[in-house]
Each structure stands twice: as C-alpha cells, then as structure tokens.
Design a protein around this motif. Structure first.
Motif, PDB file in Angstrom:
ATOM      1  N   PRO A 364      34.078 -53.912 -81.583  1.00 25.64           N
ATOM      2  CA  PRO A 364      35.214 -54.499 -80.848  1.00 25.64           C
ATOM      3  C   PRO A 364      36.536 -54.511 -81.633  1.00 25.64           C
ATOM      4  O   PRO A 364      37.520 -55.039 -81.152  1.00 25.64           O
ATOM      5  N   GLU A 365      36.537 -53.955 -82.847  1.00 25.31           N
ATOM      6  CA  GLU A 365      37.797 -53.816 -83.588  1.00 25.31           C
ATOM      7  C   GLU A 365      38.681 -52.783 -82.878  1.00 25.31           C
ATOM      8  O   GLU A 365      38.187 -51.945 -82.118  1.00 25.31           O
ATOM      9  N   LYS A 366      39.980 -52.841 -83.139  1.00 28.00           N
ATOM     10  CA  LYS A 366      40.882 -51.852 -82.567  1.00 28.00           C
ATOM     11  C   LYS A 366      40.636 -50.496 -83.227  1.00 28.00           C
ATOM     12  O   LYS A 366      40.253 -50.409 -84.387  1.00 28.00           O
ATOM     13  N   GLN A 367      40.878 -49.438 -82.454  1.00 30.48           N
ATOM     14  CA  GLN A 367      40.691 -48.088 -82.978  1.00 30.48           C
ATOM     15  C   GLN A 367      41.818 -47.754 -83.971  1.00 30.48           C
ATOM     16  O   GLN A 367      42.880 -48.370 -83.953  1.00 30.48           O
ATOM     17  N   LYS A 368      41.553 -46.773 -84.840  1.00 31.41           N
ATOM     18  CA  LYS A 368      42.531 -46.391 -85.857  1.00 31.41           C
ATOM     19  C   LYS A 368      42.686 -44.869 -85.903  1.00 31.41           C
ATOM     20  O   LYS A 368      41.845 -44.125 -85.415  1.00 31.41           O
ATOM     21  N   GLY A 369      43.754 -44.445 -86.553  1.00 33.34           N
ATOM     22  CA  GLY A 369      44.017 -43.024 -86.724  1.00 33.34           C
ATOM     23  C   GLY A 369      45.199 -42.602 -85.873  1.00 33.34           C
ATOM     24  O   GLY A 369      46.242 -43.239 -85.887  1.00 33.34           O
ATOM     25  N   TYR A 370      45.052 -41.492 -85.140  1.00 35.32           N
ATOM     26  CA  TYR A 370      46.105 -41.010 -84.237  1.00 35.32           C
ATOM     27  C   TYR A 370      47.415 -40.803 -84.996  1.00 35.32           C
ATOM     28  O   TYR A 370      48.491 -41.181 -84.531  1.00 35.32           O
ATOM     29  N   MET A 371      47.329 -40.192 -86.156  1.00 35.15           N
ATOM     30  CA  MET A 371      48.520 -40.013 -86.993  1.00 35.15           C
ATOM     31  C   MET A 371      48.303 -38.859 -87.974  1.00 35.15           C
ATOM     32  O   MET A 371      47.209 -38.320 -88.094  1.00 35.15           O
ATOM     33  N   VAL A 372      49.383 -38.501 -88.671  1.00 37.55           N
ATOM     34  CA  VAL A 372      49.326 -37.510 -89.739  1.00 37.55           C
ATOM     35  C   VAL A 372      49.562 -38.241 -91.056  1.00 37.55           C
ATOM     36  O   VAL A 372      50.550 -38.971 -91.201  1.00 37.55           O
ATOM     37  N   ALA A 373      48.649 -38.075 -92.003  1.00 35.50           N
ATOM     38  CA  ALA A 373      48.757 -38.714 -93.322  1.00 35.50           C
ATOM     39  C   ALA A 373      49.155 -37.676 -94.359  1.00 35.50           C
ATOM     40  O   ALA A 373      49.076 -36.464 -94.129  1.00 35.50           O
ATOM     41  N   PHE A 374      49.570 -38.181 -95.515  1.00 38.49           N
ATOM     42  CA  PHE A 374      49.931 -37.306 -96.628  1.00 38.49           C
ATOM     43  C   PHE A 374      49.310 -37.835 -97.913  1.00 38.49           C
ATOM     44  O   PHE A 374      49.331 -39.041 -98.183  1.00 38.49           O
ATOM     45  N   VAL A 375      48.741 -36.909 -98.710  1.00 37.54           N
ATOM     46  CA  VAL A 375      48.196 -37.240-100.020  1.00 37.54           C
ATOM     47  C   VAL A 375      48.976 -36.453-101.068  1.00 37.54           C
ATOM     48  O   VAL A 375      48.931 -35.223-101.071  1.00 37.54           O
ATOM     49  N   PRO A 376      49.715 -37.122-101.961  1.00 33.69           N
ATOM     50  CA  PRO A 376      50.438 -36.388-103.008  1.00 33.69           C
ATOM     51  C   PRO A 376      49.466 -35.785-104.006  1.00 33.69           C
ATOM     52  O   PRO A 376      48.444 -36.392-104.337  1.00 33.69           O
ATOM     53  N   PHE A 377      49.775 -34.579-104.487  1.00 33.36           N
ATOM     54  CA  PHE A 377      48.936 -33.897-105.464  1.00 33.36           C
ATOM     55  C   PHE A 377      49.772 -33.489-106.663  1.00 33.36           C
ATOM     56  O   PHE A 377      50.952 -33.150-106.526  1.00 33.36           O
ATOM     57  N   LYS A 378      49.147 -33.522-107.823  1.00 28.98           N
ATOM     58  CA  LYS A 378      49.765 -33.029-109.046  1.00 28.98           C
ATOM     59  C   LYS A 378      48.656 -32.471-109.927  1.00 28.98           C
ATOM     60  O   LYS A 378      47.614 -33.107-110.099  1.00 28.98           O
ATOM     61  N   ASN A 379      48.887 -31.280-110.454  1.00 27.31           N
ATOM     62  CA  ASN A 379      47.877 -30.617-111.295  1.00 27.31           C
ATOM     63  C   ASN A 379      46.538 -30.501-110.584  1.00 27.31           C
ATOM     64  O   ASN A 379      45.467 -30.646-111.179  1.00 27.31           O
ATOM     65  N   GLY A 380      46.608 -30.270-109.270  1.00 25.13           N
ATOM     66  CA  GLY A 380      45.396 -29.982-108.519  1.00 25.13           C
ATOM     67  C   GLY A 380      44.563 -31.173-108.104  1.00 25.13           C
ATOM     68  O   GLY A 380      43.446 -31.000-107.616  1.00 25.13           O
ATOM     69  N   GLU A 381      45.075 -32.405-108.269  1.00 25.43           N
ATOM     70  CA  GLU A 381      44.319 -33.579-107.837  1.00 25.43           C
ATOM     71  C   GLU A 381      45.272 -34.635-107.312  1.00 25.43           C
ATOM     72  O   GLU A 381      46.468 -34.615-107.613  1.00 25.43           O
ATOM     73  N   PRO A 382      44.759 -35.560-106.484  1.00 26.03           N
ATOM     74  CA  PRO A 382      45.643 -36.590-105.935  1.00 26.03           C
ATOM     75  C   PRO A 382      46.363 -37.354-107.040  1.00 26.03           C
ATOM     76  O   PRO A 382      45.763 -37.751-108.038  1.00 26.03           O
ATOM     77  N   SER A 383      47.674 -37.543-106.853  1.00 26.13           N
ATOM     78  CA  SER A 383      48.495 -38.212-107.866  1.00 26.13           C
ATOM     79  C   SER A 383      48.985 -39.578-107.398  1.00 26.13           C
ATOM     80  O   SER A 383      49.815 -40.197-108.051  1.00 26.13           O
ATOM     81  N   GLY A 384      48.467 -40.038-106.277  1.00 32.05           N
ATOM     82  CA  GLY A 384      48.863 -41.339-105.743  1.00 32.05           C
ATOM     83  C   GLY A 384      48.059 -41.654-104.500  1.00 32.05           C
ATOM     84  O   GLY A 384      47.236 -40.851-104.046  1.00 32.05           O
ATOM     85  N   GLU A 385      48.277 -42.832-103.956  1.00 38.23           N
ATOM     86  CA  GLU A 385      47.566 -43.258-102.753  1.00 38.23           C
ATOM     87  C   GLU A 385      48.040 -42.465-101.544  1.00 38.23           C
ATOM     88  O   GLU A 385      49.194 -42.037-101.471  1.00 38.23           O
ATOM     89  N   TRP A 386      47.137 -42.288-100.598  1.00 36.54           N
ATOM     90  CA  TRP A 386      47.513 -41.621 -99.359  1.00 36.54           C
ATOM     91  C   TRP A 386      48.489 -42.502 -98.591  1.00 36.54           C
ATOM     92  O   TRP A 386      48.529 -43.720 -98.769  1.00 36.54           O
TER      93      TRP A 386
END
Length: 438
Positions: A364-386
């Motif tokens: 019964p929780e509200k649904q989530k998503g329906y968006m475009v997210a971004f994950v920063p990368f540096k040196n081939g791996e995530p460099s911060g939070e999405w």
C-alpha cells in the motif's frame, strides 16, 4: 611617349571586383543569419511538465507513437524507435526533424515485429524481437536500406510471458551482449506462489537469467554458437558498454513480493522497500547470485532468499559479485546510457543516465520511479550518490498504480549534438532534453 597617371592606374576594374566581393559577403552573412534563425529549437515553455536542472530544457519531439522502448539516433539526427508492439505492421519507427526546430516532421516505419532492444553503429541498425536479433544495412545518411530483408544474427532465444524482451548492447569489437531475462520471479517450483520452495539448482539458468554473448558478423546463431557471458541476473533491461572501462555495465530489476510470498518474514513496508535495484560492472564468468540471494541496500549485504531458507538476515552469495550502485526497490531501471557528449556541463561527462520505468508492487506504499536518474562517474566507478535528473513524467505527485502515470521513461539515446532523448511507452511520447539552448 609617356602615359599620364590617370591612364596608367585605372581603378575602375578593382572597384568593380570590390563591389562584387562586398555583395557576396553580405549575401553570405544574410544566408547564415537565416540559417541560424531556422534552427532555433522549439523548447516547451513549461518543459512539458518535466522537472530538469537549471539551464536544461525539454522538447516534445513526437507523440502518439504507441509504446516506444529503446532508441537509437544516427549522425544526422534521424531517430529510430523500437515499438513493444507493431502498429499497422510497423515495429520500428524512423523520425526526422527536417526544419531543425527539434520536433519530428517526417515519420516512416518498417519491421513487423515487436520488441525492445535497439543499437546503431556506423554501418548497421540492430534491433531485437523477443527471440531474435536482426541487422539492417545503413546508407551514407544513416538510413536503413534493407527494411524488408534484414540479416538474422541470433534466433531461437527463450521467450516466455515473463521478462521476454531482449535488450542488448555491443562493445565495438563485434560482440553483442544480450539479456535473456529469467522467466520467473525467484525460481520457485510454482512461480509467485505462497511458500513454494526454490528449485535447487535453478534450472532456468541454463538458458536465461543472464547475459549471452554473440557475434555481429555471424548469421542465425543459437545458444550453441553463443556463450553465457554472465549469470545470476534476474532481468537486465538496461545495459551499456562503458568504453572508458572497456566493460559491460548493467542495471537489474530486483525480485518482487517478499511480503506476498512470505508474510511471516516480511511486512508490507519492508517488502515495498526491498530488495535494491542494482548496477553491476560485468566481467566474463561473473555470477550476480539470482535467485539464491538479493541485495539489501539498508544492511549493505547480500541476503539469502527466503525460497532457499533465508529469513531476511542470513547472508549468502560469498562468490557473487557486489553491485557498484544501488537504488530504491521496484523502480524498474529500463535503460542505461553512459554520456560522452559535449553539450551538457562537465559534471555529466562519462556519467550514467538511467531511465526508471516505475514500480507496480509497492502497495500500500506509493509507487516510485517514473524518472531519469544520473550517477556521476570518475575513473570508471561511481564518484557520488545517484541523483534525480528529470522527474515529473508521471504527471502527478503521487502514483498509486502505474496505470495512472501519463509517461513512463523506457529508452535513452544521445543525439549527435549531445542532447538526451527519452522515450515513454505509456503516453507514446519521445522527449529531448537540451542544455543552454534558447
């Protein structure tokens, strides 16, 4: 006899040519100004209701397209879209913007099959049905020449009602990486049934639940001609080859219904928030652990699945790979794109955009998503939070059921100018996100 100065230095021819040069420069300048005026992009005053960071704008390229899934854009800006179901016998749509305002004003279609996957290189357009991978030859302008006679590269792939679509990507060396989704939630003896135990070992993994590798220069390959590149992946709709890493990166749809199937172990709220949607860097031979484990983003641990004796706390999967990034449960990451364009600010360079299709089983929780997210990368791996990059596709603040959502992001593509295209298979719309354009 000597000539006078006037006779020796007649300026009239030089003046004549000077006037011609001035006229030509003026005409050229006028033509350039007209050309610049002609390519002003028709950015929506309200960004089509989509929230994007400051400096970005949204164009509605086209609508009423059916259910467009993955996208590919050629070097001239022509756009190919794969439809989940064909319309009037056309499962691939080709759009062109002929006047440069960003809105498609020419449309044609071909290919009498549905599907999701699409990829474009310099010579070919590749597209998938739920059982095959096809290849179409391109001409010098990036248009398909053999619409009625594509090459069949791969066929006879497993296809059942659950997780049937065949997303894929390529590595630049002639290898195709195909997701063959598991036709099950958690490999139970009876799928999605209260208390039904898991099959041990999971027989599905022989032909699904992983990534298979095939060649782009061989015809009618089956499982025997390909090879299982990675296993233990429930369903990978989003995948892209990261050319900085020279590795495959994927986003997985996590399992469903912990509370429905094991109400004595998981309450509704816990089930709505577990397990994580996950991003993996894939090497050949990797095992991500499905169906035996899932990833708990709150404990930051690989947890034994209840079908195999887990209780929400027991860890397992010591030999399974760990995700490089996690996201809230059930948001359905349906496409992944590493950005290498020049248009967006530097912070986006080489980072990952993810199209989240939106959840269905968080009630019964509200649904989530329906968006475009971004994950920063540096040196081939995530460099911060999405982070949320583009939101508001659903058209309402709270979504109780996915059928309420006006738009559901499904496909991503980068245009030759560095803009970002986003397809929507609920409203049948194609959006284009641009930066610094007036």
């Amino acid at each position: 006899m000597f000539k006078t100065a006037h006779e020796s230095f007649d300026l009239r021819p030089k003046l004549f040519f000077l006037l011609i040069a001035i006229f030509a420069i003026s005409a050229c300048k006028e033509k350039q100004e007209k050309s610049e005026k002609a390519v002003v992009l028709n950015i929506s005053p309200d960004n089509e209701g989509i929230n994007v960071p400051d400096g970005f704008g949204v164009i509605k390229v086209a609508d009423s397209l059916g259910a467009p899934r993955h996208i590919a854009v050629n070097s001239n800006g022509g756009i190919y879209l794969k439809l989940r179901k064909p319309i009037d016998g056309e499962g691939i749509i080709y759009l062109e913007d002929q006047d440069g305002d960003g809105i498609a004003d020419a449309k044609k279609g071909f290919a009498d099959y549905g599907g999701t996957g699409m990829y474009l290189d310099k010579n070919y357009l590749y597209a998938s049905s739920d059982e095959e991978i096809f290849r179409y030859k391109l001409d010098a302008s990036g248009e398909v020449t053999n619409t009625n006679a594509p090459d069949t590269l791969v066929d006879k792939l497993v296809s059942y009602r659950t997780h049937a679509t065949k997303s894929f990507t390529m590595d630049g060396d002639g290898n195709i990486y195909v997701n063959i989704g598991a036709y099950s939630n958690a490999c139970q003896e009876t799928d999605r049934t209260l208390g039904s135990p898991g099959v041990m070992p999971c027989s599905i993994l022989d032909s699904a639940g992983g990534i298979w590798q095939f060649r782009a220069d061989k015809m009618k390959q089956s499982y025997a001609e390909g090879k299982r590149y990675a296993t233990g992946l429930r369903n990978v709709v989003g995948l892209d080859w990261n050319f900085k890493l020279n590795k495959l990166v994927v986003t997985q749809h996590g399992r469903d219904q912990l509370n429905t199937l094991y109400p004595d172990l998981f309450d509704q709220k816990t089930s709505a928030n577990l397990p994580a949607e996950t991003m993996y860097v894939i090497n050949e031979g990797d095992d991500a652990g499905w169906p035996y484990i899932y990833y708990d983003q709150f404990q930051n641990k690989k947890i034994l699945s209840p079908e195999y004796g887990g209780d929400g706390k027991k860890t397992a999967g010591e030999n399974a790979i760990d995700p490089i990034a996690t996201f809230p449960a059930h948001m359905a990451p349906n496409d992944l794109l590493f950005y290498n364009g020049e248009q967006f600010p530097e912070e986006y360079k080489n980072g990952a955009f993810i199209a989240f299709h939106g959840s269905w089983n968080r009630a019964p929780e509200k649904q989530k998503g329906y968006m475009v997210a971004f994950v920063p990368f540096k040196n081939g791996e995530p460099s911060g939070e999405w982070q949320v990059f583009a939101d508001g596709f659903a058209g309402l603040e709270e979504v109780s059921s996915p059928s309420e959502a006006e738009h559901r992001p499904t496909g991503l593509a980068q245009g030759p100018d560095g803009s970002l295209y986003v397809s929507d298979d609920a409203g049948g719309t194609l959006f284009r996100i641009v930066y610094g354009k007036k």
